[in-house]
Design a protein around this motif. Structure first.
Motif, PDB file in Angstrom:
ATOM      1  N   LYS A 171       0.813  -1.253   0.238  1.00  0.00           N
ATOM      2  CA  LYS A 171      -0.032  -0.001  -0.166  1.00  0.00           C
ATOM      3  C   LYS A 171       0.930   1.366   0.051  1.00  0.00           C
ATOM      4  N   LYS A 172       0.326   2.169  -0.729  1.00  0.00           N
ATOM      5  CA  LYS A 172       1.011   3.705  -0.581  1.00  0.00           C
ATOM      6  C   LYS A 172       1.565   3.839   0.844  1.00  0.00           C
ATOM      7  N   SER A 173       0.719   3.876   1.699  1.00  0.00           N
ATOM      8  CA  SER A 173       0.900   4.242   3.066  1.00  0.00           C
ATOM      9  C   SER A 173       2.319   3.397   3.801  1.00  0.00           C
ATOM     10  N   LYS A 174       2.385   2.312   3.355  1.00  0.00           N
ATOM     11  CA  LYS A 174       3.396   1.358   3.690  1.00  0.00           C
ATOM     12  C   LYS A 174       4.830   1.589   3.166  1.00  0.00           C
ATOM     13  N   ILE A 175       4.575   1.872   1.650  1.00  0.00           N
ATOM     14  CA  ILE A 175       5.711   2.360   1.207  1.00  0.00           C
ATOM     15  C   ILE A 175       6.472   3.526   1.404  1.00  0.00           C
ATOM     16  N   SER A 176       5.524   4.717   1.805  1.00  0.00           N
ATOM     17  CA  SER A 176       6.179   5.876   2.100  1.00  0.00           C
ATOM     18  C   SER A 176       6.509   5.747   3.539  1.00  0.00           C
ATOM     19  N   GLU A 177       6.013   4.760   4.565  1.00  0.00           N
ATOM     20  CA  GLU A 177       6.770   4.791   5.808  1.00  0.00           C
ATOM     21  C   GLU A 177       8.106   3.829   5.701  1.00  0.00           C
ATOM     22  N   ASN A 178       8.381   2.883   4.837  1.00  0.00           N
ATOM     23  CA  ASN A 178       9.400   2.428   4.581  1.00  0.00           C
ATOM     24  C   ASN A 178      10.627   3.289   4.085  1.00  0.00           C
ATOM     25  N   VAL A 179      10.002   4.190   3.135  1.00  0.00           N
ATOM     26  CA  VAL A 179      10.867   4.977   2.448  1.00  0.00           C
ATOM     27  C   VAL A 179      11.573   6.030   3.495  1.00  0.00           C
ATOM     28  N   GLU A 180      10.509   6.499   3.956  1.00  0.00           N
ATOM     29  CA  GLU A 180      10.957   7.491   5.483  1.00  0.00           C
ATOM     30  C   GLU A 180      11.774   6.959   6.247  1.00  0.00           C
ATOM     31  N   ALA A 181      11.718   5.664   6.300  1.00  0.00           N
ATOM     32  CA  ALA A 181      12.678   4.967   7.347  1.00  0.00           C
ATOM     33  C   ALA A 181      13.972   4.733   6.802  1.00  0.00           C
ATOM     34  N   GLU A 182      13.977   4.442   5.697  1.00  0.00           N
ATOM     35  CA  GLU A 182      15.137   4.505   4.777  1.00  0.00           C
ATOM     36  C   GLU A 182      16.118   5.772   4.788  1.00  0.00           C
ATOM     37  N   ILE A 183      15.203   6.937   4.676  1.00  0.00           N
ATOM     38  CA  ILE A 183      15.841   8.178   4.432  1.00  0.00           C
ATOM     39  C   ILE A 183      16.423   8.476   6.033  1.00  0.00           C
ATOM     40  N   MET A 184      15.765   8.325   7.157  1.00  0.00           N
ATOM     41  CA  MET A 184      16.121   8.541   8.434  1.00  0.00           C
ATOM     42  C   MET A 184      17.115   7.521   9.030  1.00  0.00           C
ATOM     43  N   GLN A 185      17.525   6.358   8.097  1.00  0.00           N
ATOM     44  CA  GLN A 185      18.274   5.440   8.383  1.00  0.00           C
ATOM     45  C   GLN A 185      17.956   4.774   9.712  1.00  0.00           C
ATOM     46  N   VAL A 186      16.658   4.537  10.051  1.00  0.00           N
ATOM     47  CA  VAL A 186      16.015   3.997  11.419  1.00  0.00           C
ATOM     48  C   VAL A 186      16.948   2.621  11.507  1.00  0.00           C
ATOM     49  N   ILE A 187      16.849   1.738  10.604  1.00  0.00           N
ATOM     50  CA  ILE A 187      17.347   0.294  10.849  1.00  0.00           C
ATOM     51  C   ILE A 187      18.914   0.332  11.089  1.00  0.00           C
TER      52      ILE A 187
END
Length: 167
Positions: free
Chosen positions: A84-100
């Protein structure tokens, strides 16, 4: 090596406590999951595939690999998987923020956390070769902790991935 896809393991071992509709994702009972994985992890020769690493005690982990990719590549991969678009956005945002990456660096000794780029097939092939090399060294350094079944040959270092849809 034994691959444990934690999403599948959590379902198989009844470690799902609920479902988050907004995130379109299962919520894992991490304590129950970890209890169910303890024996697997202690036996060694296990690759854990999951987006969360900080629940695993460092005593059970020899290496943490954080795969990274560009935001556009990640977006395309997740879109192909039907997220879903919301899940894609959440994952991309996490990648940008280097969460993992930051969770891994905060949870484990800096010497066991590595970051690898995985935008292309060429990078993925290089990553596989690097990890196979690391595994061979680990086996050499830990002969007492290696079963006869855990062996790595040069042929296993050749990545044979027909598409570019990596995690």
């Amino acid at each position: 090596m034994k691959l444990l896809s934690i999403s599948d393991v959590a379902k198989e071992r009844d470690c799902i406590e609920s479902y988050d509709e907004a995130r379109d994702s299962s919520v894992v009972d991490e304590d129950k999951l970890l209890d169910s994985l303890e024996t697997d992890l202690r036996s060694g020769g296990v690759i854990v595939d999951w987006h969360v690493c900080d629940i695993f005690p460092e005593r059970l982990i020899d290496l943490v690999v954080v795969l990274r990719c560009s935001n556009s590549t990640l977006y395309e991969r997740l879109e192909k998987r039907g997220y879903k678009k919301s899940k894609i956005s959440e994952n991309v945002e996490a990648e940008i923020m280097q969460v993992i990456l930051e969770e891994a660096q905060d949870s484990y000794d800096e010497h066991i956390v590595i970051e690898l780029n995985s935008d292309s097939k060429k990078e993925s092939t290089a990553n596989v070769k690097r990890l196979v090399s690391w595994l061979k060294k680990w086996i050499d350094d830990h002969p007492q902790g290696v079963s006869n079944e855990l062996q790595v040959t040069d042929s296993e270092s050749d990545a044979n991935d027909d598409d570019d849809d990596e995690k």
